[in-house]
Design a protein around this motif. Structure first.
Motif, PDB file in Angstrom:
ATOM      1  N   ASP A   7       4.218   0.057   1.795  1.00 37.97           N
ATOM      2  CA  ASP A   7       4.228  -0.596   3.092  1.00 37.97           C
ATOM      3  C   ASP A   7       3.293  -1.804   3.009  1.00 37.97           C
ATOM      4  O   ASP A   7       2.538  -1.953   2.052  1.00 37.97           O
ATOM      5  CB  ASP A   7       3.745   0.358   4.185  1.00 37.97           C
ATOM      6  N   ASP A  28       0.845  -1.189   0.000  1.00 35.62           N
ATOM      7  CA  ASP A  28       0.000   0.000   0.000  1.00 35.62           C
ATOM      8  C   ASP A  28       0.884   1.244   0.000  1.00 35.62           C
ATOM      9  O   ASP A  28       1.803   1.354   0.792  1.00 35.62           O
ATOM     10  CB  ASP A  28      -0.860  -0.057   1.272  1.00 35.62           C
ATOM     11  N   GLN A  80      -5.758  -7.354   6.532  1.00 36.98           N
ATOM     12  CA  GLN A  80      -7.144  -7.233   6.975  1.00 36.98           C
ATOM     13  C   GLN A  80      -7.720  -8.633   7.129  1.00 36.98           C
ATOM     14  O   GLN A  80      -7.422  -9.532   6.341  1.00 36.98           O
ATOM     15  CB  GLN A  80      -7.976  -6.467   5.952  1.00 36.98           C
ATOM     16  N   TYR A 125       0.151  -4.007   4.590  1.00 37.73           N
ATOM     17  CA  TYR A 125      -1.055  -3.948   5.421  1.00 37.73           C
ATOM     18  C   TYR A 125      -1.803  -5.268   5.338  1.00 37.73           C
ATOM     19  O   TYR A 125      -1.636  -6.024   4.372  1.00 37.73           O
ATOM     20  CB  TYR A 125      -1.985  -2.816   4.953  1.00 37.73           C
ATOM     21  N   ASN A 174      -9.159   0.487   7.363  1.00 41.57           N
ATOM     22  CA  ASN A 174      -8.275   0.426   6.193  1.00 41.57           C
ATOM     23  C   ASN A 174      -7.127  -0.560   6.366  1.00 41.57           C
ATOM     24  O   ASN A 174      -6.101  -0.452   5.702  1.00 41.57           O
ATOM     25  CB  ASN A 174      -7.726   1.816   5.873  1.00 41.57           C
ATOM     26  N   GLY A 175      -7.286  -1.516   7.263  1.00 32.27           N
ATOM     27  CA  GLY A 175      -6.276  -2.534   7.489  1.00 32.27           C
ATOM     28  C   GLY A 175      -5.304  -2.169   8.592  1.00 32.27           C
ATOM     29  O   GLY A 175      -5.238  -1.028   9.042  1.00 32.27           O
ATOM     30  N   VAL A 176      -4.548  -3.155   9.024  1.00 31.72           N
ATOM     31  CA  VAL A 176      -3.544  -2.998  10.063  1.00 31.72           C
ATOM     32  C   VAL A 176      -2.176  -2.902   9.395  1.00 31.72           C
ATOM     33  O   VAL A 176      -1.852  -3.708   8.516  1.00 31.72           O
ATOM     34  CB  VAL A 176      -3.570  -4.205  11.033  1.00 31.72           C
ATOM     35  N   ALA A 177      -1.382  -1.922   9.795  1.00 30.64           N
ATOM     36  CA  ALA A 177      -0.027  -1.799   9.259  1.00 30.64           C
ATOM     37  C   ALA A 177       0.825  -2.944   9.806  1.00 30.64           C
ATOM     38  O   ALA A 177       1.052  -3.042  11.001  1.00 30.64           O
ATOM     39  CB  ALA A 177       0.589  -0.457   9.637  1.00 30.64           C
ATOM     40  N   ALA A 206       5.571  -0.525   8.240  1.00 30.72           N
ATOM     41  CA  ALA A 206       5.646   0.787   7.585  1.00 30.72           C
ATOM     42  C   ALA A 206       7.030   1.392   7.831  1.00 30.72           C
ATOM     43  O   ALA A 206       7.169   2.587   8.042  1.00 30.72           O
ATOM     44  CB  ALA A 206       4.538   1.699   8.105  1.00 30.72           C
TER      45      ALA A 206
END
Length: 183
Positions: free
Chosen positions: A13, A5, A17, A15, A30-33, A36
């Motif tokens: 990065d 993403d 979900q 991500y 919007n998802g979990v990092a 990053a």
């Protein structure tokens, strides 16, 4: 699911979900990092950890020079389980890419990748990481296939006896698939 993403506007990065059987997202909107860190993280792969979470691997250029292999575990609630920007699977010189993962759904996962550490041809390496995020084999992985010519795009799958099979080799000048090693 896992993806690369570019929401930060300048590099990729990773991500993730979780989506339930009704198609409803289970974690952050919007998802979990997953990672990053500086520079690019891409080409992610995901496997079950056997307890509703996942083990994720990706190619990572945080060193600014070449790609390495990193991993992260996330639990069923979407909480990162290992170091904030992941655990190093291989940080050997040269690019490591074309990652694949096979989880044993009990105690960890085996990662395999294409590795240019010899600066001549790409070879195939592997590493086992336990559920605590600790690498179990030699630092930067063990060689699976180091024949002359490139070994490309390894694939890994569990066998029926608790092991895994890694395959892909171009040592014959083409790209025939065959089993390289059973762990």
């Amino acid at each position: 699911i896992v993806w690369q993403d570019k929401r930060n506007g300048f590099d990729y990065d990773v991500y993730a979900q979780k989506i339930n059987t009704n198609g409803v997202i289970q974690w952050s909107v919007n998802g979990v990092a997953i990672c990053a860190a500086a520079d690019t993280q891409n080409n992610s792969k995901i496997e079950s950890d056997g307890s509703g979470g996942a083990i994720i691997g990706w190619a990572d250029k945080r060193n600014g020079n070449d790609y390495d292999v990193y991993a992260q575990r996330i639990n069923s609630s979407g909480v990162i389980q290992w170091a904030a920007t992941g655990v190093a699977v291989s940080t050997e010189l040269g690019n490591q890419s074309a990652i694949d993962i096979s989880s044993d759904n009990i105690s960890g996962a085996i990662f395999t990748w294409k590795d240019y550490r010899n600066n001549i041809y790409s070879d195939i390496y592997a590493q086992y990481i336990n559920l605590a995020g600790v690498v179990q084999w030699t630092t930067n992985g063990i060689p699976v296939s180091t024949k002359v010519f490139d070994q490309l795009n390894p694939n890994i799958i569990t066998d029926s006896t608790g092991g895994t099979i890694v395959w892909q080799d171009s040592s014959g000048g083409s790209h025939p698939c065959h089993a390289c090693i059973n762990f």
